[in-house]
Design an enzyme around this catalytic site. Sequence first.
Site, PDB file in Angstrom:
ATOM      1  N   GLU A   1      33.936  28.881  38.717  1.00 33.12           N
ATOM      2  CA  GLU A   1      35.210  28.319  38.314  1.00 33.12           C
ATOM      3  C   GLU A   1      36.036  27.882  39.515  1.00 33.12           C
ATOM      4  O   GLU A   1      35.949  28.471  40.597  1.00 33.12           O
ATOM      5  CB  GLU A   1      35.998  29.340  37.488  1.00 33.12           C
ATOM      6  CG  GLU A   1      35.292  29.697  36.194  1.00 33.12           C
ATOM      7  CD  GLU A   1      36.042  30.719  35.384  1.00 33.12           C
ATOM      8  OE1 GLU A   1      35.646  30.936  34.216  1.00 33.12           O
ATOM      9  OE2 GLU A   1      37.011  31.313  35.873  1.00 33.12           O
ATOM     10  N   CYS A  53      41.692  25.639  44.226  1.00 29.27           N
ATOM     11  CA  CYS A  53      41.194  26.985  44.485  1.00 29.27           C
ATOM     12  C   CYS A  53      39.697  26.978  44.209  1.00 29.27           C
ATOM     13  O   CYS A  53      39.272  26.741  43.074  1.00 29.27           O
ATOM     14  CB  CYS A  53      41.925  27.993  43.594  1.00 29.27           C
ATOM     15  SG  CYS A  53      41.404  29.703  43.837  1.00 29.27           S
ATOM     16  N   CYS A  72      30.638  38.274  42.513  1.00 31.00           N
ATOM     17  CA  CYS A  72      31.079  38.890  43.756  1.00 31.00           C
ATOM     18  C   CYS A  72      30.606  40.334  43.805  1.00 31.00           C
ATOM     19  O   CYS A  72      30.766  41.087  42.840  1.00 31.00           O
ATOM     20  CB  CYS A  72      32.596  38.855  43.883  1.00 31.00           C
ATOM     21  SG  CYS A  72      33.213  39.461  45.469  1.00 31.00           S
ATOM     22  N   CYS A 114      36.214  44.754  44.320  1.00 32.03           N
ATOM     23  CA  CYS A 114      37.614  45.174  44.299  1.00 32.03           C
ATOM     24  C   CYS A 114      38.012  45.482  42.859  1.00 32.03           C
ATOM     25  O   CYS A 114      37.758  44.682  41.953  1.00 32.03           O
ATOM     26  CB  CYS A 114      38.507  44.071  44.855  1.00 32.03           C
ATOM     27  SG  CYS A 114      38.136  43.635  46.573  1.00 32.03           S
ATOM     28  N   CYS A 154      40.141  43.033  40.532  1.00 31.40           N
ATOM     29  CA  CYS A 154      39.679  41.645  40.441  1.00 31.40           C
ATOM     30  C   CYS A 154      38.673  41.492  39.306  1.00 31.40           C
ATOM     31  O   CYS A 154      37.668  42.216  39.241  1.00 31.40           O
ATOM     32  CB  CYS A 154      39.053  41.221  41.766  1.00 31.40           C
ATOM     33  SG  CYS A 154      38.398  39.549  41.750  1.00 31.40           S
ATOM     34  N   CYS A 162      45.605  34.782  40.290  1.00 29.28           N
ATOM     35  CA  CYS A 162      44.859  35.488  41.325  1.00 29.28           C
ATOM     36  C   CYS A 162      44.043  36.644  40.749  1.00 29.28           C
ATOM     37  O   CYS A 162      44.561  37.492  40.032  1.00 29.28           O
ATOM     38  CB  CYS A 162      45.834  36.024  42.374  1.00 29.28           C
ATOM     39  SG  CYS A 162      45.033  36.843  43.749  1.00 29.28           S
TER      40      CYS A 162
END
Length: 350
Positions: free
Chosen positions: A96, A109, A116, A120, A123, A337
Site C-alpha cells: 500500500e 507515503c 514487516c 512494533c 503498528c 501512521c
Amino acid sequence: MKERVVPNLHDLGAAALAAELSPHVHPSFRIRQIEKWLHDRGAWSFDQMTDLPRELRDSLASRFTLDLAETTERTPPAPDGSEKFLFRLGDGSLVESVFMPMGERTTLCLSSQAGCAVGCTFCVTGFYGAGRNLTPSEIVGQVHRIRLEKDVAWERMNLVFMGMGEPLLNFENLAIALETLERNVSPRRITISTSGIIPGIRELAALERRPNLAVSINAPDQKRREEIMPITKKYPLAELIETLREYPLEKGREMTAEYVLLAGWNDAPDDAAQLARLLRGLDVKVNAIPFNPDPSLPEWMKRPHDAAIDRFAAALVRHRVPVTVRRSRGDQISAACGQLRGKSERRRGA
C-alpha cells in the site's frame, strides 16, 4: 529446464542500465532516450517509446521487461484529499501507498517491503507479519503509478518511506530506487523512516547524496522501548543514539525523532523531559504522533487526550527541543501512521 529470468530495466540504476543496454542499443544516445522514458516518464511498455525505431523497440521487448506494480484498488478520497492505493505485485503480494495533497505540495507515503518483520506492537503492518523485500521496480513503480493516475508534477512531490516495511532492511534495493528517484526529486524532499536499524543507518550515512532521516524513538528509555519495539534488544537505544550523533548532516538540515504518544504510558511531561535529555546534542526535531487506534492492536493502547498531547509538546519546548504534533491524515481510510495493510491480508505472525 531452468526458467529464463527476464531483466526488468526498472530494477537498474544508471550505470547498470547502460551496461545492460550497450550490447543491444546503438547509437549510444538511444540509451539516454530509454533512461528518460524509464526514470522520468515511468514507461511500462516499449511501445510507449515512440522516438525509438520500431525494430529497436521490438528487440528490447524480446530481451527485457518494464513491469510495474498494478493498481488493484483505490479508496475514495478522504475529506482531507488523502487516498490509499493498493498494489498487486507479480507474485500476488499486496502493498500500500498513500497520496496526501498538502497545499502546493503532495506527499507520497511509500512501502519498501510486503509486510514487516520488525514487529512494533503499535503498528498494524507488523501485526500482519513478515513479507519480502520489494525490488527497485516495485518501489519506484508506486511513485510512477500514483504520479500518472493523479497527474502530480515531479517538482510538487515529497516522498516518505513510512509505509509498509522497514526500509533499512532492504537497503540494496532502496539505494537503487533512491538513485532513480533523485533524478527528479531532491534528496531534501525524500525521507527514510527507520525503527533504528543501526547498520542500515551507517550505510545511509555513507551515501554521497543522503535523504532526510527519521528514526522511531517512541520511548525515552530502553525498558519501555523494548516493550513496544522488540528490535531494541538487538539494537539498544543508547547505541542507536550514539550512531545518530555520528550521522553526517549538511548545514541547515536536521533529523527527525518520531514519537508515538500512548495515553498514560509515554505521554507525561516527565517523559518529555527524559526524551529531551536523551536527544541532547543532536540536530533533531521531535515529531509527536498521537496513536491511531485499530481493532488489531492491543486494547491498552489509547490515543492521549488533546490536553495531554499539548502538555507533552510544551514540556519539550521548555527543554528547547523543537517539536511538531502530527495531525493524522488519511485515518478515515486506514492510511494514518502505522495502519497500512491490505484488506485481504490475514495475520501471518511476526
